[in-house]
Design an enzyme around this catalytic site. Structure first.
Site, mmCIF file in Angstrom:
data_model
loop_
_atom_site.group_PDB
_atom_site.id
_atom_site.type_symbol
_atom_site.label_atom_id
_atom_site.label_comp_id
_atom_site.label_asym_id
_atom_site.label_seq_id
_atom_site.Cartn_x
_atom_site.Cartn_y
_atom_site.Cartn_z
ATOM 1 N N SER A 1 0.837 -1.207 0.000
ATOM 2 C CA SER A 1 0.000 0.000 0.000
ATOM 3 C C SER A 1 0.868 1.251 0.000
ATOM 4 N N GLU B 1 -13.764 10.807 1.561
ATOM 5 C CA GLU B 1 -14.204 11.699 2.651
ATOM 6 C C GLU B 1 -15.177 10.955 3.564
ATOM 7 N N ASN C 1 -18.233 11.422 4.164
ATOM 8 C CA ASN C 1 -19.547 11.201 3.553
ATOM 9 C C ASN C 1 -19.487 10.744 2.095
ATOM 10 N N HIS C 2 -18.288 10.542 1.574
ATOM 11 C CA HIS C 2 -18.163 10.201 0.149
ATOM 12 C C HIS C 2 -17.017 9.241 -0.074
ATOM 13 N N LEU D 1 -3.938 -25.188 7.710
ATOM 14 C CA LEU D 1 -3.019 -25.157 8.852
ATOM 15 C C LEU D 1 -3.708 -25.439 10.187
ATOM 16 N N GLU E 1 -9.560 1.361 -3.144
ATOM 17 C CA GLU E 1 -9.358 1.473 -4.605
ATOM 18 C C GLU E 1 -10.582 0.998 -5.370
HETATM 19 P P1 TGC Z 1 -18.231 8.869 -14.182
HETATM 20 O O1 TGC Z 1 -19.386 9.694 -14.672
HETATM 21 O O2 TGC Z 1 -18.131 7.442 -14.592
HETATM 22 O O3 TGC Z 1 -16.866 9.588 -14.604
HETATM 23 C C1 TGC Z 1 -16.618 10.946 -14.283
HETATM 24 C C2 TGC Z 1 -15.610 11.486 -15.272
HETATM 25 O O4 TGC Z 1 -14.373 10.766 -15.146
HETATM 26 C C3 TGC Z 1 -14.047 10.119 -16.391
HETATM 27 N N1 TGC Z 1 -13.447 8.847 -16.048
HETATM 28 C C4 TGC Z 1 -12.152 8.611 -16.129
HETATM 29 N N2 TGC Z 1 -11.123 9.363 -16.567
HETATM 30 C C5 TGC Z 1 -9.881 8.844 -16.508
HETATM 31 N N3 TGC Z 1 -9.640 7.609 -16.037
HETATM 32 C C6 TGC Z 1 -10.648 6.822 -15.582
HETATM 33 N N4 TGC Z 1 -10.393 5.627 -15.076
HETATM 34 C C7 TGC Z 1 -11.966 7.312 -15.618
HETATM 35 N N5 TGC Z 1 -13.170 6.819 -15.259
HETATM 36 C C8 TGC Z 1 -14.063 7.776 -15.528
HETATM 37 C C9 TGC Z 1 -15.361 9.999 -17.107
HETATM 38 O O5 TGC Z 1 -15.171 9.905 -18.498
HETATM 39 C C10 TGC Z 1 -16.035 11.299 -16.721
HETATM 40 O O6 TGC Z 1 -15.446 12.352 -17.458
HETATM 41 P P2 TGC Z 1 -16.306 13.637 -17.880
HETATM 42 O O7 TGC Z 1 -15.348 14.458 -18.662
HETATM 43 O O8 TGC Z 1 -17.457 13.084 -18.689
HETATM 44 O O9 TGC Z 1 -16.738 14.283 -16.594
HETATM 45 O O10 TGC Z 1 -18.168 9.009 -12.608
HETATM 46 P P3 TGC Z 1 -19.169 8.539 -11.474
HETATM 47 O O11 TGC Z 1 -19.322 9.671 -10.520
HETATM 48 O O12 TGC Z 1 -20.403 7.907 -12.058
HETATM 49 O O13 TGC Z 1 -18.310 7.410 -10.713
HETATM 50 C C11 TGC Z 1 -17.971 6.227 -11.274
HETATM 51 C C12 TGC Z 1 -17.331 5.310 -10.220
HETATM 52 C C13 TGC Z 1 -18.338 4.869 -9.181
HETATM 53 C C14 TGC Z 1 -16.843 4.099 -11.002
HETATM 54 C C15 TGC Z 1 -16.146 6.029 -9.549
HETATM 55 O O14 TGC Z 1 -16.580 7.085 -8.765
HETATM 56 C C16 TGC Z 1 -15.323 5.091 -8.706
HETATM 57 O O15 TGC Z 1 -14.415 4.427 -9.210
HETATM 58 N N6 TGC Z 1 -15.593 5.018 -7.353
HETATM 59 C C17 TGC Z 1 -14.758 4.261 -6.435
HETATM 60 C C18 TGC Z 1 -13.962 5.226 -5.598
HETATM 61 C C19 TGC Z 1 -12.583 4.718 -5.328
HETATM 62 O O16 TGC Z 1 -12.078 3.801 -5.954
HETATM 63 N N7 TGC Z 1 -11.908 5.357 -4.407
HETATM 64 C C20 TGC Z 1 -10.550 5.022 -4.121
HETATM 65 C C21 TGC Z 1 -9.921 6.037 -3.202
HETATM 66 S S1 TGC Z 1 -8.161 5.937 -3.180
HETATM 67 C C22 TGC Z 1 -7.829 4.542 -2.325
HETATM 68 O O17 TGC Z 1 -8.642 3.768 -1.977
HETATM 69 C C23 TGC Z 1 -6.410 4.318 -2.058
HETATM 70 S S2 TGC Z 1 -6.050 2.894 -1.184
HETATM 71 C C24 TGC Z 1 -4.400 2.911 -1.506
HETATM 72 C C25 TGC Z 1 -3.593 1.879 -0.914
HETATM 73 O O18 TGC Z 1 -3.355 1.936 0.302
HETATM 74 O O19 TGC Z 1 -3.089 1.032 -1.702
HETATM 75 P P1 FAD Z 2 -19.076 3.104 1.027
HETATM 76 O O1 FAD Z 2 -18.874 3.798 -0.263
HETATM 77 O O2 FAD Z 2 -19.932 3.741 2.047
HETATM 78 O O3 FAD Z 2 -19.652 1.651 0.719
HETATM 79 C C1 FAD Z 2 -20.278 0.826 1.709
HETATM 80 C C2 FAD Z 2 -20.860 -0.399 1.008
HETATM 81 O O4 FAD Z 2 -21.857 0.024 0.051
HETATM 82 C C3 FAD Z 2 -19.802 -1.157 0.205
HETATM 83 O O5 FAD Z 2 -20.040 -2.542 0.319
HETATM 84 C C4 FAD Z 2 -20.051 -0.719 -1.213
HETATM 85 O O6 FAD Z 2 -19.654 -1.695 -2.180
HETATM 86 C C5 FAD Z 2 -21.550 -0.527 -1.235
HETATM 87 N N1 FAD Z 2 -21.995 0.409 -2.264
HETATM 88 C C6 FAD Z 2 -21.620 1.703 -2.428
HETATM 89 N N2 FAD Z 2 -22.205 2.225 -3.511
HETATM 90 C C7 FAD Z 2 -22.974 1.255 -4.052
HETATM 91 C C8 FAD Z 2 -23.804 1.159 -5.202
HETATM 92 N N3 FAD Z 2 -23.975 2.185 -6.029
HETATM 93 N N4 FAD Z 2 -24.430 -0.008 -5.446
HETATM 94 C C9 FAD Z 2 -24.266 -1.068 -4.623
HETATM 95 N N5 FAD Z 2 -23.478 -1.055 -3.536
HETATM 96 C C10 FAD Z 2 -22.839 0.089 -3.255
HETATM 97 N N6 FAD Z 2 -8.987 6.473 0.213
HETATM 98 C C11 FAD Z 2 -8.181 7.467 -0.259
HETATM 99 O O7 FAD Z 2 -8.648 8.450 -0.846
HETATM 100 N N7 FAD Z 2 -6.830 7.409 -0.090
HETATM 101 C C12 FAD Z 2 -6.229 6.387 0.556
HETATM 102 O O8 FAD Z 2 -4.992 6.353 0.685
HETATM 103 C C13 FAD Z 2 -7.052 5.336 1.086
HETATM 104 N N8 FAD Z 2 -6.501 4.328 1.804
HETATM 105 C C14 FAD Z 2 -7.324 3.429 2.436
HETATM 106 C C15 FAD Z 2 -6.771 2.497 3.331
HETATM 107 C C16 FAD Z 2 -7.599 1.610 4.022
HETATM 108 C C17 FAD Z 2 -7.003 0.666 5.008
HETATM 109 C C18 FAD Z 2 -8.991 1.611 3.759
HETATM 110 C C19 FAD Z 2 -9.906 0.636 4.453
HETATM 111 C C20 FAD Z 2 -9.534 2.514 2.877
HETATM 112 C C21 FAD Z 2 -8.724 3.447 2.215
HETATM 113 N N9 FAD Z 2 -9.257 4.436 1.396
HETATM 114 C C22 FAD Z 2 -8.460 5.425 0.879
HETATM 115 C C23 FAD Z 2 -10.705 4.565 1.254
HETATM 116 C C24 FAD Z 2 -11.351 3.556 0.315
HETATM 117 O O9 FAD Z 2 -11.090 3.879 -1.019
HETATM 118 C C25 FAD Z 2 -12.847 3.548 0.626
HETATM 119 O O10 FAD Z 2 -13.000 2.902 1.877
HETATM 120 C C26 FAD Z 2 -13.643 2.841 -0.453
HETATM 121 O O11 FAD Z 2 -13.615 3.557 -1.660
HETATM 122 C C27 FAD Z 2 -15.104 2.617 -0.038
HETATM 123 O O12 FAD Z 2 -15.669 3.780 0.518
HETATM 124 P P2 FAD Z 2 -16.444 3.706 1.935
HETATM 125 O O13 FAD Z 2 -15.554 3.031 2.895
HETATM 126 O O14 FAD Z 2 -16.933 5.050 2.236
HETATM 127 O O15 FAD Z 2 -17.666 2.717 1.671
#
Ligand code: TGC
Ligand code: FAD
Length: 392
Positions: free
Chosen positions: A98, A140, A142-143, A346, A371
């Protein structure tokens, strides 16, 4: 914890497909994990602390910016090498991977891709050596799955921006030197800003009591009227697509990393099953344990092939977000299932810190959530094949 006797499974001779450079890079990472991570990681996970002393070693194996050009301090490697490094690190621990994922794909990548030449020169070389560590603030309170609703915002004050808001669940936050933060401007458009430790009003409290990724530091990023210099805005891309582009790179690394965790669980379970005698014979000689082990190696092999092909597509600049999602989702689920099965092989020993399996199993609960959750990746595939996004 017992000595690390890991032997990597390669059932379909994938090594024949890797270049000499891939093998060199992978083997260096493999040896480093065996020498510097395995002996200490259980202790750090137990005390819930990130082992900061390994930062230099991570930099040396090229884990910080593997595919960032050498002129900016990166290793200048291809995407398959990047994947292999993540695989080897996660073989040791998902929390360590990570730290490397965040530094490379979520901090160096956006600065390299969306930043100015001055920003690249100022930050990338120090991030590549680990002198500076970064974090990435998208989620965030809430998001989470829906980052488009983010409330963190900044205002143009003429000679600087004023940043307010909070990010939650941020890897590396408690010790980061800089944070790439996603926030909305007054028009509601998302931009990336580089926030530096020491800026007044910027704090990074740690999140405690995690049962998962205990050797990784997680925390918040809080912005209370933080004055951010204008030159710290990443100017070359805005909108949600900017952070999502970074996620493509990090999710790709996780698709490989999860294979490492699975390989470690499988290898441990296979060795244990051959040595553990019950009812007068090794448990590996029983059909039930063979079913578990045979299914594990089958799933690992399928995941390896998926990751390799994805790596080729990524090298050619052709990998789509949906293809990356499929690999992240499949490979993490594969790994978590193998960890659960391997733990059972195990018996009681599987729940102790003598072996790595339970730690991998708990870590993977975070990996399957961050992610993009398992559900969100399924919906990304669903939207891609039907053309009908079902997120809302
Ligand atoms: P949507 O309408 O699909 O897209 C909004 C705009 O973004 C464009 N787009 C992309 N552009 C570049 N690369 C991509 N992969 C793209 N995917 C979409 C899209 O074309 C659009 O552009 P425009 O110009 O039309 O505005 O967006 P949506 O709001 O419906 O959301 C789609 C969804 C749910 C798939 C997206 O929000 C999502 O992937 N949600 C999950 C959030 C997430 O993964 N969070 C991760 C936080 S970071 C983290 O967890 C780090 S852990 C790190 C570690 O410790 O390893
Ligand atoms: P929520 O979005 O509230 O989801 C709760 C449940 O609802 C999940 O089961 C989800 O699948 C489900 N759900 C949500 N939307 C829908 C839908 N439309 N339809 C059906 N089911 C749905 N974020 C960063 O920005 N940077 C980081 O470095 C980072 N590091 C992290 C490290 C750890 C250890 C953890 C646990 C998380 C980290 N995250 C980071 C945040 C991570 O990306 C979020 O936890 C993740 O994206 C899910 O968001 P949430 O926890 O708010 O769950």
């Amino acid at each position: 914890m017992r000595p690390d006797l890991f032997e990597a499974p390669d059932y379909y001779n994938l090594d024949d497909l890797f270049s000499e450079e891939h093998l060199l890079v992978r083997d260096a990472a493999r040896q480093w994990v065996k020498r510097d991570v395995s002996p200490i990681i259980e202790e750090y996970a137990q005390k819930a602390e990130f082992p900061k002393q390994i930062i230099g070693g991570l930099a040396e194996i090229g884990a910080f910016g593997p595919y960032i050009p050498e002129e900016y301090g990166g290793a200048g490697l291809d995407q398959i090498s990047y994947g292999l490094i993540m695989q080897e690190i996660e073989r040791g621990d998902s929390g360590v991977r990570s730290t490397a994922s965040v530094q490379s794909s979520l901090v160096m990548y956006p600065i390299f891709t969306y930043g100015t030449e001055e920003q690249r020169k100022k930050y990338l070389p120090k991030l590549a050596t680990g002198e500076w560590m970064g974090s990435f603030g998208l989620t965030e309170p809430n998001h989470g799955s829906n980052p488009s609703g983010m409330e963190t915002k900044y205002k143009d004050m003429g000679d600087h921006y004023l940043l307010n808001g909070a990010k939650l669940w941020i890897s590396n936050s408690p010790f980061c030197d800089i944070a790439v933060v996603w926030a909305k401007n007054e028009e509601g458009r998302i931009h990336g800003l580089i926030v530096e430790r020491g800026m007044e009003g910027f704090t990074t409290p740690e999140t405690h009591n995690k049962w998962s990724l205990r050797a990784s530091a997680t925390g918040e990023l809080i912005f209370d009227n933080v004055k951010v210099p204008k030159e710290n805005l990443l100017p070359n891309k805005s909108g949600l697509g900017a952070p999502l582009g970074c996620l493509d790179s990090a999710r790709f690394g996780i698709a490989w990393g999860a294979i490492g965790a699975a390989m470690d669980c499988y290898d441990t379970a296979l060795r244990y099953a051959k040595e553990r005698i019950q009812f007068g014979k090794p448990i590996a000689a029983t059909q039930l344990q063979q079913k578990k082990l045979a299914e594990m190696i089958t799933e690992i092999t399928k995941a390896q092939l998926l990751a390799f092909r994805l790596g080729q597509l990524k090298n050619e600049g052709k990998a789509t977000t949906a293809q990356i999602s499929m690999a992240k989702r499949n490979n993490v689920e594969m790994a978590i299932n193998i960890a659960r099965e391997a733990r059972q092989v195990l018996g009681g020993m599987g729940i102790t810190g003598e072996y790595s399996i339970m730690r991998h199993m708990m870590n993977l609960e975070s990996v399957i959530t961050y992610e993009g959750t398992h559900d969100i990746h399924l919906l990304i595939t669903g939207a891609d094949i039907t053309g009908m996004p079902a997120f809302q």
